[in-house]
Write a protein that holds these residues in place. Structure first.
Motif, PDB file in Angstrom:
ATOM      1  N   LEU A 184       0.839  -1.196   0.000  1.00 11.21           N
ATOM      2  CA  LEU A 184       0.000   0.000   0.000  1.00 11.21           C
ATOM      3  C   LEU A 184       0.873   1.245   0.000  1.00 11.21           C
ATOM      4  N   LYS A 185       0.435   2.242  -0.765  1.00  6.53           N
ATOM      5  CA  LYS A 185       1.108   3.535  -0.756  1.00  6.53           C
ATOM      6  C   LYS A 185       0.048   4.622  -0.667  1.00  6.53           C
ATOM      7  N   MET A 186       0.441   5.761  -0.143  1.00  6.73           N
ATOM      8  CA  MET A 186      -0.476   6.885   0.003  1.00  6.73           C
ATOM      9  C   MET A 186       0.178   8.122  -0.609  1.00  6.73           C
ATOM     10  N   VAL A 187      -0.482   8.705  -1.583  1.00  8.82           N
ATOM     11  CA  VAL A 187       0.038   9.900  -2.247  1.00  8.82           C
ATOM     12  C   VAL A 187      -0.669  11.121  -1.659  1.00  8.82           C
ATOM     13  N   VAL A 188       0.134  12.078  -1.165  1.00  6.17           N
ATOM     14  CA  VAL A 188      -0.401  13.257  -0.484  1.00  6.17           C
ATOM     15  C   VAL A 188       0.198  14.506  -1.116  1.00  6.17           C
ATOM     16  N   GLU A 189      -0.608  15.531  -1.261  1.00  9.12           N
ATOM     17  CA  GLU A 189      -0.115  16.808  -1.777  1.00  9.12           C
ATOM     18  C   GLU A 189       0.523  17.592  -0.634  1.00  9.12           C
ATOM     19  N   ALA A 190       1.790  17.999  -0.824  1.00  8.16           N
ATOM     20  CA  ALA A 190       2.535  18.656   0.243  1.00  8.16           C
ATOM     21  C   ALA A 190       3.341  19.818  -0.327  1.00  8.16           C
ATOM     22  N   GLN A 191       3.980  20.561   0.572  1.00  3.85           N
ATOM     23  CA  GLN A 191       4.798  21.701   0.175  1.00  3.85           C
ATOM     24  C   GLN A 191       5.940  21.844   1.170  1.00  3.85           C
ATOM     25  N   LYS A 192       7.130  22.126   0.675  1.00  7.63           N
ATOM     26  CA  LYS A 192       8.274  22.301   1.559  1.00  7.63           C
ATOM     27  C   LYS A 192       8.046  23.512   2.469  1.00  7.63           C
ATOM     28  N   VAL A 193       8.595  23.417   3.702  1.00  9.52           N
ATOM     29  CA  VAL A 193       8.460  24.506   4.667  1.00  9.52           C
ATOM     30  C   VAL A 193       9.821  24.835   5.271  1.00  9.52           C
ATOM     31  N   THR A 194       9.927  26.046   5.780  1.00 12.53           N
ATOM     32  CA  THR A 194      11.166  26.480   6.434  1.00 12.53           C
ATOM     33  C   THR A 194      11.210  25.951   7.869  1.00 12.53           C
ATOM     34  N   ASN A 195      12.386  26.096   8.495  1.00  9.50           N
ATOM     35  CA  ASN A 195      12.605  25.728   9.910  1.00  9.50           C
ATOM     36  C   ASN A 195      12.415  24.240  10.185  1.00  9.50           C
ATOM     37  N   PHE A 196      12.538  23.422   9.146  1.00  7.90           N
ATOM     38  CA  PHE A 196      12.322  21.985   9.336  1.00  7.90           C
ATOM     39  C   PHE A 196      13.304  21.172   8.496  1.00  7.90           C
ATOM     40  N   ASP A 197      14.430  21.799   8.123  1.00  7.05           N
ATOM     41  CA  ASP A 197      15.333  21.136   7.179  1.00  7.05           C
ATOM     42  C   ASP A 197      16.733  20.899   7.729  1.00  7.05           C
ATOM     43  N   ALA A 198      16.888  20.958   9.049  1.00  9.47           N
ATOM     44  CA  ALA A 198      18.202  20.698   9.643  1.00  9.47           C
ATOM     45  C   ALA A 198      18.039  19.751  10.813  1.00  9.47           C
ATOM     46  N   LEU A 199      18.986  18.820  10.961  1.00 10.42           N
ATOM     47  CA  LEU A 199      18.936  17.879  12.070  1.00 10.42           C
ATOM     48  C   LEU A 199      19.189  18.606  13.382  1.00 10.42           C
ATOM     49  N   GLU A 200      18.517  18.166  14.412  1.00  9.60           N
ATOM     50  CA  GLU A 200      18.741  18.754  15.727  1.00  9.60           C
ATOM     51  C   GLU A 200      20.084  18.273  16.268  1.00  9.60           C
ATOM     52  N   LEU A 201      20.919  19.226  16.670  1.00  8.55           N
ATOM     53  CA  LEU A 201      22.280  18.937  17.147  1.00  8.55           C
ATOM     54  C   LEU A 201      23.084  18.175  16.108  1.00  8.55           C
ATOM     55  N   GLY A 202      22.680  18.298  14.855  1.00 10.82           N
ATOM     56  CA  GLY A 202      23.411  17.664  13.776  1.00 10.82           C
ATOM     57  C   GLY A 202      23.207  16.175  13.637  1.00 10.82           C
ATOM     58  N   ARG A 203      22.307  15.587  14.456  1.00 11.20           N
ATOM     59  CA  ARG A 203      22.178  14.127  14.393  1.00 11.20           C
ATOM     60  C   ARG A 203      20.766  13.605  14.678  1.00 11.20           C
ATOM     61  N   TYR A 204      19.886  14.406  15.278  1.00 13.88           N
ATOM     62  CA  TYR A 204      18.576  13.905  15.669  1.00 13.88           C
ATOM     63  C   TYR A 204      17.474  14.447  14.765  1.00 13.88           C
ATOM     64  N   THR A 205      16.370  13.685  14.698  1.00 12.55           N
ATOM     65  CA  THR A 205      15.198  14.161  13.959  1.00 12.55           C
ATOM     66  C   THR A 205      14.753  15.496  14.546  1.00 12.55           C
ATOM     67  N   PRO A 206      14.533  16.506  13.721  1.00 11.26           N
ATOM     68  CA  PRO A 206      14.178  17.824  14.253  1.00 11.26           C
ATOM     69  C   PRO A 206      12.766  17.860  14.808  1.00 11.26           C
ATOM     70  N   GLU A 207      12.546  18.777  15.743  1.00  5.69           N
ATOM     71  CA  GLU A 207      11.202  19.011  16.257  1.00  5.69           C
ATOM     72  C   GLU A 207      10.325  19.567  15.131  1.00  5.69           C
ATOM     73  N   VAL A 208       9.049  19.197  15.148  1.00  3.59           N
ATOM     74  CA  VAL A 208       8.113  19.778  14.179  1.00  3.59           C
ATOM     75  C   VAL A 208       7.981  21.266  14.504  1.00  3.59           C
ATOM     76  N   PRO A 209       8.234  22.156  13.541  1.00  2.00           N
ATOM     77  CA  PRO A 209       8.241  23.591  13.844  1.00  2.00           C
ATOM     78  C   PRO A 209       6.841  24.162  14.067  1.00  2.00           C
ATOM     79  N   LEU A 210       6.728  25.036  15.060  1.00  2.31           N
ATOM     80  CA  LEU A 210       5.472  25.748  15.284  1.00  2.31           C
ATOM     81  C   LEU A 210       5.345  26.900  14.291  1.00  2.31           C
ATOM     82  N   PHE A 211       6.454  27.597  14.048  1.00  2.00           N
ATOM     83  CA  PHE A 211       6.475  28.702  13.094  1.00  2.00           C
ATOM     84  C   PHE A 211       7.240  28.267  11.851  1.00  2.00           C
ATOM     85  N   HIS A 212       6.629  28.429  10.703  1.00  2.00           N
ATOM     86  CA  HIS A 212       7.282  28.051   9.452  1.00  2.00           C
ATOM     87  C   HIS A 212       6.569  28.746   8.303  1.00  2.00           C
TER      88      HIS A 212
END
Length: 289
Positions: A184-212
């Motif tokens: 199964l696959k799910m196709v969703v319409e999306a758009q790139k956002v700011t403040n969500f494109d860098a790893l936290e501390l260079g190694r961890y999944t980043p927090e979902v941004p409140l402001f973007h």
């Protein structure tokens, strides 16, 4: 644990289908032996077919679970549509005389569902949670399958999904749930956002941004079942533009005097550190219970 709990017995000693998957269960009820075969591709398929085999006809209740996500379950006995009794604690029960060769088909219609939580959302389809697979590289410290390894992202993940985004579920014949080519696959319409494109501390999944801020053209991204991913993003920003921050945490008392260098069992925390009289003196208003 899953296999052990696929089948259970109710308070009467009658069989109950608790979890769904291909399986065979044999037992006896009121001295009569029976075997029930469950044929299904659940959770990929919406259909579970139970086939009954018994030495003699047997009058027996049969319970089966109706998942909480399923809004319109249906059933057929020997190919004829039958009503599903009212559930009790998530289970429906059909009592009848069962004969060898009888079948009960349970249909659990699935639909794509957007689940929101604070300022992000994720997607489900029936019992499955979907995620965006992120291409990655794996580097091991030394040549051993048990060696510590670094998994680094190679493809974009900084997508936000609007609440009204179009969603399409695609079935992939021949796919396997626990592989990189899922059924199964799910196709969703999306758009790139700011403040969500860098790893936290260079190694961890980043927090979902409140402001973007969304940028670039809208894209169609493909989500797959969570189990079919290695590196993934499951929660997507909600693509809502915010101008002010709502306060959702208030420090109502002083911070506990916690000492990281001393075991917790040897420390004392509020309120036992402060006498009752002092606690009352710190309050601006006291309301008796």
């Amino acid at each position: 644990d899953f296999i052990m709990r696929i089948w259970m017995l109710d308070q009467e000693g009658a069989p109950a289908a608790v979890l769904y998957g291909p399986s065979v269960y044999s037992g006896s009820f009121n001295g009569r032996k029976y075997t029930i075969t469950s044929a299904t591709e659940y959770p990929v398929s919406e259909n579970i077919v139970f086939k009954f085999e018994c030495q003699d006809e047997i009058c027996m209740p049969f319970s089966f679970r109706i998942p909480g996500w399923c809004k319109a379950p249906a059933a057929k006995i020997n190919g004829t549509v039958t009503g599903i009794p009212e559930t009790c604690r998530g289970f429906a029960k059909i009592s009848r005389v069962w004969r060898s060769g009888d079948t009960l088909e349970l249909i659990l219609p699935m639909e794509a569902l957007r689940v929101t939580d604070r300022y992000w959302a994720h997607y489900e389809y029936g019992p499955l949670v979907f995620a965006l697979p992120v291409e990655s590289s794996v580097t091991r410290e030394y040549d051993s399958p048990f060696a510590p390894c670094a998994v680094e992202p190679l493809s974009p993940w900084n997508y936000g999904v609007s609440a009204d985004a179009r969603v399409e579920v695609i079935r992939n014949a021949g796919g396997s749930l626990f592989s990189m080519e899922p059924p199964l696959k799910m196709v969703v319409e999306a758009q790139k956002v700011t403040n969500f494109d860098a790893l936290e501390l260079g190694r961890y999944t980043p927090e979902v941004p409140l402001f973007h801020e969304p940028y670039g053209a809208k894209e169609k991204i493909t989500l797959v079942p969570y189990a079919s991913t290695l590196l993934r993003i499951t929660a997507f920003p909600d693509n809502v533009r915010r101008k002010a921050l709502n306060c959702h945490q208030v420090l109502a008392s002083p911070v506990y005097p916690y000492n990281f260098t001393v075991p917790v069992s040897e420390q004392k925390f509020l309120p036992e550190l402060i006498p009752a009289e002092q606690c009352l003196a710190m309050c601006s208003e006291v309301v008796p219970e």
